[in-house]
Scaffold this motif. Structure first.
Motif, short mmCIF file in Angstrom:
data_model
loop_
_atom_site.label_atom_id
_atom_site.label_comp_id
_atom_site.label_asym_id
_atom_site.label_seq_id
_atom_site.Cartn_x
_atom_site.Cartn_y
_atom_site.Cartn_z
N UNK A 178 -17.23 21.30 -41.31
CA UNK A 178 -16.58 21.44 -42.79
C UNK A 178 -14.83 20.66 -42.38
N UNK A 179 -14.96 19.86 -43.25
CA UNK A 179 -13.12 19.18 -43.10
C UNK A 179 -12.51 19.78 -43.82
N UNK A 180 -11.46 20.03 -42.22
CA UNK A 180 -10.26 20.95 -42.86
C UNK A 180 -9.27 20.98 -43.78
N UNK A 181 -8.53 19.87 -42.74
CA UNK A 181 -7.46 19.26 -43.08
C UNK A 181 -7.31 17.55 -43.08
N UNK A 182 -6.32 16.54 -43.23
CA UNK A 182 -6.14 15.52 -43.02
C UNK A 182 -4.74 15.64 -42.94
N UNK A 183 -3.58 14.86 -41.65
CA UNK A 183 -2.79 14.69 -41.65
C UNK A 183 -2.05 12.85 -41.89
N UNK A 184 -1.36 12.86 -42.01
CA UNK A 184 -1.09 11.36 -41.73
C UNK A 184 -0.29 11.66 -40.72
N UNK A 185 0.16 11.01 -39.37
CA UNK A 185 0.60 11.51 -38.36
C UNK A 185 1.93 9.79 -37.93
N UNK A 186 1.70 8.50 -38.27
CA UNK A 186 1.77 7.64 -37.84
C UNK A 186 1.17 6.54 -39.40
N UNK A 187 2.84 5.34 -39.36
CA UNK A 187 2.60 4.94 -40.06
C UNK A 187 1.98 3.53 -39.66
N UNK A 188 0.93 3.18 -39.06
CA UNK A 188 0.03 2.29 -38.54
C UNK A 188 -1.77 3.20 -38.52
N UNK A 189 -2.33 2.20 -38.33
CA UNK A 189 -3.71 2.71 -37.68
C UNK A 189 -3.63 3.82 -36.41
N UNK A 190 -4.12 5.15 -35.88
CA UNK A 190 -3.86 5.89 -34.78
C UNK A 190 -4.95 5.83 -33.90
N UNK A 191 -5.09 4.89 -32.42
CA UNK A 191 -5.72 4.43 -31.34
C UNK A 191 -6.84 5.41 -30.74
N UNK A 192 -5.53 6.36 -30.46
CA UNK A 192 -6.62 7.22 -29.62
C UNK A 192 -5.99 8.81 -29.83
N UNK A 193 -6.61 9.79 -29.51
CA UNK A 193 -5.99 11.14 -29.42
C UNK A 193 -6.75 12.22 -28.34
N UNK A 194 -5.89 13.14 -28.33
CA UNK A 194 -6.08 13.60 -27.06
C UNK A 194 -6.06 14.79 -26.95
N UNK A 195 -6.75 15.56 -25.91
CA UNK A 195 -6.10 17.58 -26.21
C UNK A 195 -5.36 17.52 -25.48
N UNK A 196 -4.67 18.62 -25.54
CA UNK A 196 -3.82 18.74 -23.72
C UNK A 196 -3.52 20.25 -23.89
N UNK A 197 -4.43 20.75 -22.96
CA UNK A 197 -4.43 22.07 -22.41
C UNK A 197 -3.75 23.22 -21.77
N UNK A 198 -1.97 22.71 -21.60
CA UNK A 198 -1.26 22.78 -21.59
C UNK A 198 -1.17 24.65 -21.13
N UNK A 199 -1.64 25.29 -22.23
CA UNK A 199 -1.67 26.95 -22.18
C UNK A 199 -2.47 27.44 -20.81
N UNK A 200 -3.98 26.46 -20.97
CA UNK A 200 -5.12 27.03 -20.00
C UNK A 200 -4.65 26.30 -18.45
N UNK A 201 -3.70 25.18 -18.56
CA UNK A 201 -3.24 25.03 -17.00
C UNK A 201 -2.25 25.97 -16.67
N UNK A 202 -1.08 26.39 -17.40
CA UNK A 202 -0.54 27.41 -16.59
C UNK A 202 -1.02 28.74 -16.28
#
Length: 224
Positions: free
Chosen positions: A76-100
């Motif tokens: 299911x498509x939940x939301x979309x976010x306009x996060x930049x003013x140009x094409x978004x080339x890459x995205x990644x998840x940063x598991x800081x909680x699991x690392x800590x």
């Protein structure tokens, strides 16, 4: 496992049977926003939000990030976010909680005090506007901080497999930068210039080397 095609179709596959996807979702058909529905939605990259692996974030050519979730055996498509003013080339998840948490468990008997409650999982995006943006994983509406060092569009990035605070980014001018996100510094902790546009980055499993692939098909190993 999941895949995202250039036509905007997201598929969930059974790794033992690859002739037909288990589930699929077409972003273009599900997006009914009057401002954006007529635009060509071309996925550039996607990230699986761990640890539950039920939520996917798709970076697209029309400046947005789409949030898709597996619910009741349906994508299911939940939301979309306009996060930049140009094409978004890459995205990644940063598991800081699991690392800590892993550090706390590893050094529980030492004087090193690591509190996972102060570490929040984040999402990182790069774009053609030369910017790197960091968001909390639960709120992509507000950028927590951004990094500006590159002087051309961001072509690729990779998150260190051992320490997620170490992020490698590269641009079309051949500049490689390594960031320590724990410092929130405006300058990278390491940088290097390739002779050509960098198209791919990959950390080694031991996190000490970076494989750098350029537009001419050459791969170099960089010690970081």
């Amino acid at each position: 496992m999941y895949s995202v095609g250039q036509e905007g179709r997201i598929c969930k596959w059974d790794s033992k049977k690859m002739d037909e996807p288990l589930l699929h979702l077409d972003i273009y058909e599900k997006n009914t926003s009057s401002e954006i529905a007529q635009m060509e939605i071309i996925p550039m990259d996607f990230a699986i939000a761990r640890p539950e692996a039920r939520r996917m974030l798709i970076a697209t050519f029309e400046n947005s990030v789409y949030e898709v979730e597996l619910q009741d055996n349906e994508l299911k498509l939940l939301y979309f976010y306009e996060v930049h003013d140009s094409p978004v080339s890459c995205i990644g998840f940063l598991p800081f909680f699991e690392y800590a948490k892993s550090l706390r468990d590893q050094f529980s008997d030492s004087q090193l005090n690591v509190n996972p409650l102060v570490a929040t999982n984040c999402v990182v995006t790069t774009a053609f506007d030369w910017k790197i943006k960091i968001f909390t994983a639960t709120d992509l509406k507000k950028c927590q901080f951004q990094l500006e060092y590159h002087k051309d569009f961001l072509s690729c990035m990779d998150i260190n497999p051992v320490n997620p605070y170490l992020l490698a980014t590269a641009d079309s001018d051949g500049i490689l930068a390594v960031w320590n996100l724990a410092k929130k510094s405006s300058s990278p902790v390491f940088h290097w210039k390739a002779p050509h546009c960098i198209l791919r980055l990959k950390w080694s499993d031991n996190s000490e080397m970076l494989a750098v692939g350029d537009i001419h098909g050459d791969v170099q190993l960089i010690s970081v």
